[in-house]
Design a protein around this motif. Structure first.
Motif, short mmCIF file in Angstrom:
data_model
loop_
_atom_site.label_atom_id
_atom_site.label_comp_id
_atom_site.label_asym_id
_atom_site.label_seq_id
_atom_site.Cartn_x
_atom_site.Cartn_y
_atom_site.Cartn_z
N ARG A 127 0.77 -1.23 -0.05
CA ARG A 127 0.09 -0.22 -0.06
C ARG A 127 0.55 1.25 0.04
N SER A 128 1.91 1.25 0.78
CA SER A 128 2.78 2.35 0.94
C SER A 128 3.46 2.80 -0.34
N LEU A 129 3.80 1.77 -1.00
CA LEU A 129 4.43 1.89 -2.17
C LEU A 129 3.85 1.89 -3.51
N SER A 130 2.30 1.45 -3.22
CA SER A 130 1.57 1.27 -4.45
C SER A 130 2.06 0.36 -5.56
N ILE A 131 2.74 -0.53 -5.50
CA ILE A 131 3.33 -1.41 -6.32
C ILE A 131 2.83 -2.85 -6.47
N SER A 132 1.43 -3.22 -5.60
CA SER A 132 1.05 -4.58 -5.77
C SER A 132 0.04 -4.57 -5.30
N SER A 133 -0.88 -5.55 -5.67
CA SER A 133 -2.17 -5.96 -4.85
C SER A 133 -1.94 -6.09 -3.42
N PRO A 134 -2.47 -5.39 -2.59
CA PRO A 134 -2.63 -5.63 -1.24
C PRO A 134 -3.23 -6.99 -0.85
N GLU A 135 -3.97 -7.52 -1.55
CA GLU A 135 -4.69 -8.85 -1.41
C GLU A 135 -3.64 -10.05 -1.55
N ASP A 136 -3.02 -9.84 -2.70
CA ASP A 136 -1.99 -10.74 -2.92
C ASP A 136 -0.58 -10.54 -1.94
N ALA A 137 -0.46 -9.47 -1.66
CA ALA A 137 0.71 -9.10 -0.81
C ALA A 137 0.38 -9.94 0.86
N TYR A 138 -1.00 -9.79 1.17
CA TYR A 138 -1.39 -10.30 2.33
C TYR A 138 -1.29 -11.95 2.53
N THR A 139 -1.82 -12.59 1.11
CA THR A 139 -1.92 -13.94 1.15
C THR A 139 -0.42 -14.52 1.12
#
Length: 299
Positions: A127-139
């Protein structure tokens, strides 16, 4: 609307899930489902904090029974698609049978704490860097070490070997596991995530999360998203001190090898990364305080 799996199908699909849910999460879930009107939102929030339960939900919802066009990575979405009755069926099916020893509880507590911490931090970085899906990052953050408790339960000396591996100053962290067990937790995690029907990209990062960035980027095809997820995960592992929590070491030798290429890939300086660490520390990231962060990360 997707079709729902039958009780027999759910039981069959749950076979092979070896990661026990956190005892306190189970208590909280049973208390919620015992209410006259259980709240599915509360149940979803609790499930999102547990590796085994989250994996089971994704496995069921991404199965052929639901007929989704593409597998989903959002644990909250999986729970909401499933609905109250099936969620409770799975929760009850995964309830811990018997008691764990004090030694097992201590190790599993470290694993659960680390998994949730890394999930929250990986999401915060995305979220901070706006570079990837937060859902994918969380999983990815939640499941990246899901092979660890599987090997721990299979090999009596796994914890000692893992600690030795984190103490190595050169080579891959998983090399000692390969030499000792002829497998490693990244491989075990990959096949576990595949069995849970986690999207392929996340499974691939799990499989390679102790390789170098150049190995992750090797091969054909567009690897930018894969490499970015890998970099977010490695930063989160360092911020959350996995080398200390899981490896019981005081120094992160793996990060020393990966820091320069990871930051370069993301266009960050060491100063930028230090600022991120400071921001997360102030907000409760990279620690045990998740108040006010969970909802935004898993929605």
């Amino acid at each position: 609307m997707p079709n729902h799996a039958s009780a027999d199908e759910i039981e069959k699909q749950l076979q092979g899930i070896k990661i026990p849910p956190q005892p306190q999460i189970m208590v909280d879930l049973h208390m919620e489902q015992a209410k006259p009107e259980p709240d599915l939102e509360v149940i979803a929030d609790l499930i999102c904090q547990d590796v085994g339960l989250s994996g089971s939900m994704l496995k069921i919802v991404n199965s052929a029974s639901y007929g989704l066009a593409e597998p989903i990575a959002s644990i909250r979405q999986a729970v909401m698609l499933m609905g109250m009755d099936q969620a409770i069926t799975i929760i009850n099916g995964l309830a811990i049978k018997g008691e764990m020893s004090d030694e097992n509880i201590a190790f599993m507590n470290r694993f659960w704490d680390s998994a949730m911490d890394v999930a929250m931090t990986t999401t915060g970085l995305a979220r901070s860097l706006s570079i990837s899906s937060p859902e994918d990052a969380y999983t990815l953050g939640l499941f990246h070490n899901c092979g660890v408790p599987l090997l721990y339960r299979r090999f009596k000396n796994y914890e000692a070997i893992a600690q030795q591996a984190y103490a190595y100053k050169s080579g891959r962290l998983i090399d000692l596991e390969n030499q000792t067990f002829r497998t490693n937790h990244a491989v075990a995690g990959y096949y576990t995530a595949r069995s849970w029907r986690v999207p392929d990209l996340i499974c691939e990062v799990i499989a390679e999360h102790h390789n170098s960035l150049s190995q992750v980027c090797a091969g054909s095809g567009d690897t930018s998203e894969k490499a970015t997820l890998f970099c977010l995960l490695k930063m989160a592992e360092h911020i959350c001190r996995c080398y200390q929590v899981i490896g019981q070491q005081s120094h992160d030798y793996e990060w020393e090898e990966l820091e320069e290429p990871v930051l370069q890939h993301l266009g960050l300086s060491a100063y930028d990364f230090q600022n991120l660490q400071d921001q997360f520390a102030e907000s409760g990231y990279g620690g045990s305080n998740y108040d006010g962060l969970t909802d935004s990360a898993i929605n």
